[in-house]
Scaffold this motif. Structure first.
Motif, PDB file in Angstrom:
ATOM      1  N   VAL A 242       0.859  -1.174   0.000  1.00 51.01           N
ATOM      2  CA  VAL A 242       0.000   0.000   0.000  1.00 51.01           C
ATOM      3  C   VAL A 242       0.902   1.233   0.000  1.00 51.01           C
ATOM      4  CG1 VAL A 242      -1.757   1.308   1.243  1.00 51.01           C
ATOM      5  CG2 VAL A 242      -1.846  -1.195   1.233  1.00 51.01           C
ATOM      6  N   ARG A 243       0.852   2.007  -1.062  1.00 57.69           N
ATOM      7  CA  ARG A 243       1.697   3.195  -1.118  1.00 57.69           C
ATOM      8  C   ARG A 243       1.241   4.198  -0.061  1.00 57.69           C
ATOM      9  NH1 ARG A 243       3.477   6.247  -6.666  1.00 57.69           N
ATOM     10  NH2 ARG A 243       3.718   4.047  -7.246  1.00 57.69           N
ATOM     11  N   GLU A 244       2.206   4.719   0.685  1.00 55.74           N
ATOM     12  CA  GLU A 244       1.893   5.617   1.788  1.00 55.74           C
ATOM     13  C   GLU A 244       2.482   7.012   1.542  1.00 55.74           C
ATOM     14  OE1 GLU A 244      -0.043   4.798   4.222  1.00 55.74           O
ATOM     15  OE2 GLU A 244      -0.095   2.597   4.144  1.00 55.74           O
ATOM     16  N   ARG A 245       2.182   7.919   2.448  1.00 55.25           N
ATOM     17  CA  ARG A 245       2.724   9.274   2.366  1.00 55.25           C
ATOM     18  C   ARG A 245       4.210   9.259   2.708  1.00 55.25           C
ATOM     19  NH1 ARG A 245      -2.105   9.361   4.525  1.00 55.25           N
ATOM     20  NH2 ARG A 245      -1.462   9.452   6.727  1.00 55.25           N
ATOM     21  N   THR A 246       4.975  10.005   1.947  1.00 54.49           N
ATOM     22  CA  THR A 246       6.427  10.006   2.143  1.00 54.49           C
ATOM     23  C   THR A 246       7.014  11.416   2.147  1.00 54.49           C
ATOM     24  OG1 THR A 246       6.751   9.727  -0.249  1.00 54.49           O
ATOM     25  CG2 THR A 246       6.715   7.723   1.100  1.00 54.49           C
TER      26      THR A 246
END
Length: 417
Positions: A242-246
């Motif tokens: 799951v791509r998250e905030r970076t």
């Protein structure tokens, strides 16, 4: 300086008639781009207040500066669409149009006798671009859907911001604008299909009817945003990622991040190509890392992301932004300052590319607008006039439909215009 009167279009879309039935951002931005490249766009507004965007953000004499851009090159007419006479006028314009752009909730146009199937029955070449929150079908189609909701549902908000904070809004109405661009692309593809299947409708029925095949372009805001989400789906489906905030970093592609110089300025450094990384490390005095075999490829750098970012930030701590930019540009490393509009308007690249146009309001007040994009070598877009006054083209447009001056005056007094 361009004046405020209609001119004959000469762009690549010259001769294309567009009817805009919409307000605010997505639909009007879509038709704005067509107008910038020569289409004859008639914008229908409600009598009295007109498009709400006329009163948004910074105003001049009660009208938004945004309006100058969003409605440039368009003709404004007023129609009370709840009045059958207003609907009749809109239908005449729709049947004569090459492209109809609308962003009402699904079902509204059908109530007015202006739905796609209703118009297609009379003009088989009808092209209708429909922009809505959730599209024309599905269990959510009747719900109100603004750009902010589309950004959220489409995945953009989830990945925007810092990992330890709530998601943030991009500083512009990006969801609406992305949907508008999808609308433009869809309109151009539909127009191409219509032309290769027979062309414009000649107004006749029966065996002598000459018309290409029109179609509906169904643009949902959330799907337009979703279309921008890169490898989001296969990464989750295949690897459960799951791509998250970076924050300012580009995860898995190292190094690419935002750093702060000693004078408190933000700088973006993208040293993520293998050869670029080596040049970057040498430029900041870290030949040891430039020549480290483990760091020669991106897959070796990813496990050491924090270390690499720390080294780059430590170097930035010793550099003013102008010095950092000069050193990295000399090393052929992609680098850039994060621009404000003040930076843009004095930047040599923006100026060399002619990215600002000088115009004037009717009272002579000068105003700069962003130039038209993209740049076409042979048939460039242009700004012929700024956003029009409300109903400025009522007489011109209705007169072309055959309405007399007396009829137009009567319709105005009756509240139809």
């Amino acid at each position: 300086m361009p004046n405020q009167t209609s001119k004959v279009s000469k762009g690549p879309l010259a001769g294309i008639k567009v009817l805009e039935l919409g307000t605010l951002i997505a639909g009007p931005f879509c038709s704005r781009m067509l107008a910038e490249f020569g289409a004859d766009v008639i914008k229908v507004e409600s009598p009295g207040a007109g498009d709400p965007i006329r009163q948004w953000r910074v105003l001049k004499d009660g009208t938004s500066l945004w309006w100058s851009v969003q409605a440039r090159n368009k003709k404004s007419i007023t129609l009370n669409m709840k009045d059958p006479r207003g609907q009749e006028i809109a239908k005449k314009l729709a049947l004569d149009a090459d492209i109809i752009i609308e962003n009402y909730r699904p079902g509204v146009l059908e109530k007015w006798g202006l739905g796609y199937e209703q118009l297609k029955a009379e003009n088989p070449a009808t092209i209708m671009v429909r922009l809505s929150g959730y599209g024309q079908t599905g269990p959510m189609k009747d719900l109100p859907g603004f750009g902010a909701i589309g950004e959220s549902m489409g995945g953009m908000r989830y990945v925007s911001g810092h990992p330890d904070r709530p998601p943030v809004r991009i500083g512009i109405s990006i969801g609406d604008s992305i949907a508008a661009l999808h609308g433009v692309i869809g309109a151009m593809m539909a127009l191409r299909h219509r032309d290769v299947t027979g062309g414009r409708w000649n107004g006749k029925r029966g065996d002598d009817c000459v018309a290409g095949q029109g179609q509906m372009v169904d643009v949902a805001l959330y799907e337009s945003v979703f279309n921008m989400m890169e490898s989001l789906v296969p990464e989750f489906d295949y690897a459960g990622v799951v791509r998250e905030r970076t924050g300012g970093a580009l995860p898995g592609i190292v190094p690419s991040n935002t750093y702060t110089t000693k004078d408190g300025q933000n700088i973006v450094i993208a040293g993520n190509g293998d050869a670029i990384f080596k040049r970057l490390m040498s430029a900041i005095g870290r030949d040891d890392m430039a020549n480290d075999p483990q760091l020669a490829r991106n897959d070796g750098r990813v496990p050491r992301t924090e270390e690499i970012d720390g080294v780059i930030q430590a170097w930035c701590d010793t550099q003013a932004i102008d010095d950092a930019l000069a050193i990295l540009k000399a090393a052929d490393v992609p680098v850039g300052k994060i621009y404000s509009v003040r930076d843009m308007m004095s930047d040599p690249q923006f100026l060399a590319r002619g990215m600002f146009e000088q115009h004037a309001f009717k009272d002579g007040t000068p105003i700069k607008l962003p130039a038209v994009s993209p740049k076409l070598s042979e048939t460039p877009g242009e700004t012929k006039w700024l956003g029009p006054d409300l109903g400025e083209h009522n007489e011109e447009v209705l007169g072309a439909l055959g309405y007399s001056a007396e009829q137009i005056t009567h319709l105005r007094h009756e509240g139809v215009l």
